[in-house]
Design an enzyme around this catalytic site. Structure first.
Site, PDB file in Angstrom:
ATOM      1  N   ASP A 240      36.834  42.774  23.676  1.00 36.58           N
ATOM      2  CA  ASP A 240      35.619  43.159  24.314  1.00 36.58           C
ATOM      3  C   ASP A 240      34.607  42.071  23.954  1.00 36.58           C
ATOM      4  O   ASP A 240      34.581  41.592  22.748  1.00 36.58           O
ATOM      5  CB  ASP A 240      35.260  44.524  23.792  1.00 36.58           C
ATOM      6  CG  ASP A 240      34.189  45.241  24.590  1.00 36.58           C
ATOM      7  OD1 ASP A 240      33.247  44.815  24.801  1.00 36.58           O
ATOM      8  OD2 ASP A 240      34.586  46.413  24.936  1.00 36.58           O
TER       9      ASP A 240
ATOM     10  N   SER B 108      37.142  53.585  40.612  1.00 35.27           N
ATOM     11  CA  SER B 108      36.277  54.625  40.632  1.00 35.27           C
ATOM     12  C   SER B 108      36.160  55.287  42.006  1.00 35.27           C
ATOM     13  O   SER B 108      36.356  54.629  43.049  1.00 35.27           O
ATOM     14  CB  SER B 108      34.865  53.796  40.489  1.00 35.27           C
ATOM     15  OG  SER B 108      33.598  54.757  40.848  1.00 35.27           O
TER      16      SER B 108
ATOM     17  N   TYR C 241      28.426  46.839  43.167  1.00 33.56           N
ATOM     18  CA  TYR C 241      29.464  47.214  41.921  1.00 33.56           C
ATOM     19  C   TYR C 241      30.540  47.771  42.703  1.00 33.56           C
ATOM     20  O   TYR C 241      31.553  47.420  42.564  1.00 33.56           O
ATOM     21  CB  TYR C 241      28.635  48.462  41.283  1.00 33.56           C
ATOM     22  CG  TYR C 241      29.446  49.140  40.445  1.00 33.56           C
ATOM     23  CD1 TYR C 241      30.288  48.564  39.320  1.00 33.56           C
ATOM     24  CD2 TYR C 241      29.890  50.506  40.829  1.00 33.56           C
ATOM     25  CE1 TYR C 241      31.204  49.417  38.768  1.00 33.56           C
ATOM     26  CE2 TYR C 241      30.846  51.221  40.146  1.00 33.56           C
ATOM     27  CZ  TYR C 241      31.489  50.647  39.090  1.00 33.56           C
ATOM     28  OH  TYR C 241      32.233  51.364  38.343  1.00 33.56           O
TER      29      TYR C 241
ATOM     30  N   LYS D 173      34.611  47.134  42.750  1.00 31.75           N
ATOM     31  CA  LYS D 173      35.829  47.843  42.644  1.00 31.75           C
ATOM     32  C   LYS D 173      36.736  47.707  43.715  1.00 31.75           C
ATOM     33  O   LYS D 173      37.991  47.786  43.404  1.00 31.75           O
ATOM     34  CB  LYS D 173      35.447  49.107  42.203  1.00 31.75           C
ATOM     35  CG  LYS D 173      34.692  49.416  41.040  1.00 31.75           C
ATOM     36  CD  LYS D 173      35.736  49.421  39.750  1.00 31.75           C
ATOM     37  CE  LYS D 173      34.952  49.104  38.436  1.00 31.75           C
ATOM     38  NZ  LYS D 173      35.811  48.946  37.235  1.00 31.75           N
TER      39      LYS D 173
ATOM     40  N   GLY E 181      21.256  55.763  48.200  1.00 33.67           N
ATOM     41  CA  GLY E 181      22.564  55.395  47.918  1.00 33.67           C
ATOM     42  C   GLY E 181      23.408  56.865  47.516  1.00 33.67           C
ATOM     43  O   GLY E 181      24.574  56.764  47.474  1.00 33.67           O
TER      44      GLY E 181
HETATM   45  P1  NAD Z   1      31.180  50.685  29.324  1.00 34.55           P
HETATM   46  O1  NAD Z   1      30.157  49.652  29.695  1.00 34.55           O
HETATM   47  O2  NAD Z   1      30.685  51.449  28.210  1.00 34.55           O
HETATM   48  O3  NAD Z   1      32.593  49.726  28.969  1.00 34.55           O
HETATM   49  C1  NAD Z   1      32.704  48.707  29.345  1.00 34.55           C
HETATM   50  C2  NAD Z   1      33.289  47.518  28.312  1.00 34.55           C
HETATM   51  O4  NAD Z   1      33.463  46.350  28.808  1.00 34.55           O
HETATM   52  C3  NAD Z   1      32.005  47.546  27.350  1.00 34.55           C
HETATM   53  O5  NAD Z   1      32.379  47.471  26.039  1.00 34.55           O
HETATM   54  C4  NAD Z   1      31.493  45.990  27.746  1.00 34.55           C
HETATM   55  O6  NAD Z   1      31.016  45.285  26.518  1.00 34.55           O
HETATM   56  C5  NAD Z   1      32.958  45.486  28.234  1.00 34.55           C
HETATM   57  N1  NAD Z   1      32.965  44.233  28.913  1.00 34.55           N
HETATM   58  C6  NAD Z   1      32.177  43.716  30.326  1.00 34.55           C
HETATM   59  N2  NAD Z   1      32.180  42.595  30.436  1.00 34.55           N
HETATM   60  C7  NAD Z   1      33.266  42.071  29.601  1.00 34.55           C
HETATM   61  C8  NAD Z   1      33.568  40.974  29.621  1.00 34.55           C
HETATM   62  N3  NAD Z   1      33.410  39.865  30.874  1.00 34.55           N
HETATM   63  N4  NAD Z   1      34.569  40.459  28.862  1.00 34.55           N
HETATM   64  C9  NAD Z   1      35.012  41.407  27.809  1.00 34.55           C
HETATM   65  N5  NAD Z   1      34.328  42.576  27.711  1.00 34.55           N
HETATM   66  C10 NAD Z   1      33.494  42.962  28.661  1.00 34.55           C
HETATM   67  O7  NAD Z   1      31.579  51.297  30.608  1.00 34.55           O
HETATM   68  P2  NAD Z   1      32.632  52.547  30.695  1.00 34.55           P
HETATM   69  O8  NAD Z   1      31.696  53.904  31.333  1.00 34.55           O
HETATM   70  O9  NAD Z   1      33.351  52.877  29.545  1.00 34.55           O
HETATM   71  O10 NAD Z   1      33.633  52.132  32.121  1.00 34.55           O
HETATM   72  C11 NAD Z   1      34.745  51.699  31.668  1.00 34.55           C
HETATM   73  C12 NAD Z   1      35.146  51.192  33.144  1.00 34.55           C
HETATM   74  O11 NAD Z   1      35.239  52.280  33.801  1.00 34.55           O
HETATM   75  C13 NAD Z   1      34.400  50.354  34.051  1.00 34.55           C
HETATM   76  O12 NAD Z   1      35.249  49.315  34.498  1.00 34.55           O
HETATM   77  C14 NAD Z   1      33.876  50.966  35.129  1.00 34.55           C
HETATM   78  O13 NAD Z   1      33.480  50.279  36.233  1.00 34.55           O
HETATM   79  C15 NAD Z   1      34.806  52.234  35.069  1.00 34.55           C
HETATM   80  N6  NAD Z   1      34.086  53.464  35.544  1.00 34.55           N
HETATM   81  C16 NAD Z   1      33.283  54.139  35.051  1.00 34.55           C
HETATM   82  C17 NAD Z   1      32.665  55.187  35.393  1.00 34.55           C
HETATM   83  C18 NAD Z   1      31.453  56.007  34.682  1.00 34.55           C
HETATM   84  O14 NAD Z   1      30.816  56.820  35.078  1.00 34.55           O
HETATM   85  N7  NAD Z   1      31.308  55.750  33.400  1.00 34.55           N
HETATM   86  C19 NAD Z   1      33.297  55.753  36.813  1.00 34.55           C
HETATM   87  C20 NAD Z   1      34.102  55.040  37.082  1.00 34.55           C
HETATM   88  C21 NAD Z   1      34.575  53.946  36.867  1.00 34.55           C
HETATM   89  C1  WQD Z   2      25.080  62.565  39.225  1.00 32.87           C
HETATM   90  C2  WQD Z   2      24.038  63.329  40.159  1.00 32.87           C
HETATM   91  C3  WQD Z   2      22.300  62.221  41.032  1.00 32.87           C
HETATM   92  C4  WQD Z   2      20.538  61.118  37.309  1.00 32.87           C
HETATM   93  C5  WQD Z   2      27.681  57.286  39.412  1.00 32.87           C
HETATM   94  C6  WQD Z   2      28.213  55.827  40.309  1.00 32.87           C
HETATM   95  C7  WQD Z   2      29.529  55.905  40.463  1.00 32.87           C
HETATM   96  C8  WQD Z   2      30.630  56.139  38.860  1.00 32.87           C
HETATM   97  C9  WQD Z   2      29.888  57.417  38.305  1.00 32.87           C
HETATM   98  C10 WQD Z   2      31.122  54.216  37.966  1.00 32.87           C
HETATM   99  C11 WQD Z   2      23.621  63.044  41.475  1.00 32.87           C
HETATM  100  C12 WQD Z   2      21.871  63.062  39.907  1.00 32.87           C
HETATM  101  C13 WQD Z   2      21.416  61.750  38.273  1.00 32.87           C
HETATM  102  C14 WQD Z   2      19.185  61.412  37.197  1.00 32.87           C
HETATM  103  C15 WQD Z   2      19.643  63.158  38.700  1.00 32.87           C
HETATM  104  N1  WQD Z   2      30.278  55.088  38.190  1.00 32.87           N
HETATM  105  N2  WQD Z   2      20.728  62.463  38.925  1.00 32.87           N
HETATM  106  N3  WQD Z   2      18.736  62.643  38.073  1.00 32.87           N
HETATM  107  O1  WQD Z   2      25.780  58.717  41.085  1.00 32.87           O
HETATM  108  O2  WQD Z   2      27.700  60.539  41.034  1.00 32.87           O
HETATM  109  O3  WQD Z   2      27.836  58.066  40.355  1.00 32.87           O
HETATM  110  O4  WQD Z   2      28.333  57.227  38.322  1.00 32.87           O
HETATM  111  O5  WQD Z   2      31.976  53.535  38.779  1.00 32.87           O
HETATM  112  O6  WQD Z   2      30.004  54.773  41.041  1.00 32.87           O
HETATM  113  O7  WQD Z   2      27.307  55.730  41.345  1.00 32.87           O
HETATM  114  O8  WQD Z   2      26.508  59.670  39.039  1.00 32.87           O
HETATM  115  O9  WQD Z   2      25.562  60.647  36.984  1.00 32.87           O
HETATM  116  O10 WQD Z   2      24.345  58.902  38.238  1.00 32.87           O
HETATM  117  O11 WQD Z   2      24.505  61.295  39.148  1.00 32.87           O
HETATM  118  O12 WQD Z   2      19.282  64.094  39.514  1.00 32.87           O
HETATM  119  O13 WQD Z   2      18.271  61.095  36.055  1.00 32.87           O
HETATM  120  O14 WQD Z   2      22.901  63.634  39.192  1.00 32.87           O
HETATM  121  O15 WQD Z   2      21.320  62.205  42.118  1.00 32.87           O
HETATM  122  O16 WQD Z   2      23.754  63.829  42.187  1.00 32.87           O
HETATM  123  P1  WQD Z   2      26.757  59.322  40.546  1.00 32.87           P
HETATM  124  P2  WQD Z   2      25.130  60.115  38.246  1.00 32.87           P
END
Ligand code: NAD
Ligand code: WQD
Length: 337
Positions: A31, A123, A147, A151, A292
């Site tokens: 990381d 995602s 973004y 993915k 969006g």
């Molecule tokens: P996060 O930002 O907390 O974790 C990502 C980690 O990757 C961080 O620790 C960051 O420092 C590290 N990182 C980023 N770029 C890097 C690089 N070039 N080299 C080494 N390390 C690097 O995010 P998260 O919420 O834990 O998400 C993890 C994964 O899950 C991501 O791929 C994200 O797109 C995916 N994801 C997250 C969500 C969500 O809502 N949190 C939803 C769907 C998918």
């Molecule tokens: C949830 C709901 C908002 C914030 C995002 C990314 C998605 C995935 C997960 C990585 C929605 C509402 C939110 C606020 C609000 N990430 N909201 N006030 O948009 O479903 O998904 O995170 O892959 O790609 O788009 O999650 O938590 O942002 O929103 O009313 O301050 O809460 O409109 O209905 P979302 P979210």
């Protein structure tokens, strides 16, 4: 197994490291800490009572990757990515470079090291605005922002590599909305700056770091007019990764699997559940819709049950109680006192 976890210091990665260590796996984390803290990894080891190896490096750097794979990994779990939708619209190239460039570098390093097993953080964003809910894995894929495009492209790149190398297998886990924290309250979600996502925003209002929540839209075609999502406890998600590794042992090709509960909750339902769990009032204003956003999105999780033997165990009250324990105990996140 010995597992390389890219992005293991992040929110989902740190919780998954606990689950991996507890399941008896050896863990190396790579990381660059661009969106996380090394303190998270100290706490992971404290919770699990076991050590892990940490390499402070970048997935775009082949030397860092070779070092991380040197000990001989059986599989890679690939979390490392940038994930903020709004930021990706302002800096698309940074997202293409980090997420897509980083994934290509990782796949090349895996080829050099002869590592054939991958679990990838995809995602629900790959479904864009779905035609129907619940969403199944064969729904049309479409990106609605840079973004999401990363993915989608990363899923396709991994799929192509699996086609080219018959011994390669990948599980593409399509997460819905991960929330909550480890029940110890020692690790949790610690977003930098103003939270983009709903649960950390609510938690920061409840703890007094922010004044009021803005609810994005009260006129959606949903029962109470606010957006509906499939919130999923991060420890359930962590356990899905452990199952995916086991499933991936004998799997060839790339397999996409939804990880969600199969049930949606509205923004206001989440606010009320959080108020109940925390005993705090969460003041809010209903404002205009966020660009969006979609009205409702939840998973059909049957494939995860059929292939991984996994289904979500923790409900909304537990998600809120655990998120609150983390936030109340660490009001300023990992950098706080
Ligand atoms: P996060 O930002 O907390 O974790 C990502 C980690 O990757 C961080 O620790 C960051 O420092 C590290 N990182 C980023 N770029 C890097 C690089 N070039 N080299 C080494 N390390 C690097 O995010 P998260 O919420 O834990 O998400 C993890 C994964 O899950 C991501 O791929 C994200 O797109 C995916 N994801 C997250 C969500 C969500 O809502 N949190 C939803 C769907 C998918
Ligand atoms: C949830 C709901 C908002 C914030 C995002 C990314 C998605 C995935 C997960 C990585 C929605 C509402 C939110 C606020 C609000 N990430 N909201 N006030 O948009 O479903 O998904 O995170 O892959 O790609 O788009 O999650 O938590 O942002 O929103 O009313 O301050 O809460 O409109 O209905 P979302 P979210």
């Amino acid at each position: 197994m010995h597992i390389l976890v890219t992005g293991g210091a992040g929110y989902i990665g740190s919780h998954t490291c606990v689950a991996l260590l507890e399941a008896g796996h050896e863990v190396t984390v790579l990381d660059n800490l661009c969106n996380s803290s090394a303190v998270a990894l100290e706490r992971v080891q404290e919770i699990a009572g076991k050590p892990l190896a940490f390499i402070h490096g970048d997935i775009r750097n082949p030397d860092d990757l070779d070092r991380a794979l040197q000990g001989g990994a059986d599989a890679v779990i690939h979390f490392a990515a940038l994930k903020a939708v709004g930021e990706s619209c302002e800096k698309p190239l940074a997202y293409f470079d980090n997420n897509i460039g980083g994934t290509i570098a990782l796949l090349q390093a895996m080829e050099r090291a002869g590592v054939r097993r991958l679990v990838f953080s995809s995602s629900a964003t790959v479904y864009g605005e779905p035609d129907t809910v619940p969403v199944t894995e064969d729904a049309p894929l479409r990106a609605t922002n840079p973004y999401g495009r990363t993915k989608l492209v990363m899923e396709q790149l991994i799929g192509d590599c699996c086609q080219a190398v018959p011994e390669m297998g990948a599980v593409l886990l399509r997460y819905f909305n991960p929330v909550g924290a480890h029940p110890s309250g020692r690790i949790g979600e610690d977003p930098a700056g103003i939270p983009n996502n709903l649960m950390p925003y609510i938690a920061q209002v409840a703890v007094g770091r922010r004044e009021r929540l803005q609810v994005f839209g009260g006129d959606w075609p949903t029962p109470d007019g606010t957006g509906v999502r499939d919130y999923l406890h991060v420890m359930d998600l962590a356990e899905a990764h452990v199952r995916a590794l086991e499933f991936g042992r004998d799997q060839a090709g790339a397999r996409a699997i939804n990880v969600g509960t199969g049930r949606g909750y509205s923004v206001l339902e989440l606010v009320r559940a959080f108020e109940q769990a925390s005993g705090k009032v969460v003041p809010y204003d209903v404002v205009g819709r966020r660009v969006g956003d979609v009205a409702e999105l939840w998973a059909e999780p049957a494939l995860a049950e059929a292939l991984l033997g996994w289904r979500a165990q923790r409900g909304l009250a537990t998600m809120c109680a655990d998120a609150w324990r983390w936030q109340a105990g660490n009001p300023q996140g990992y950098d706080g006192p």
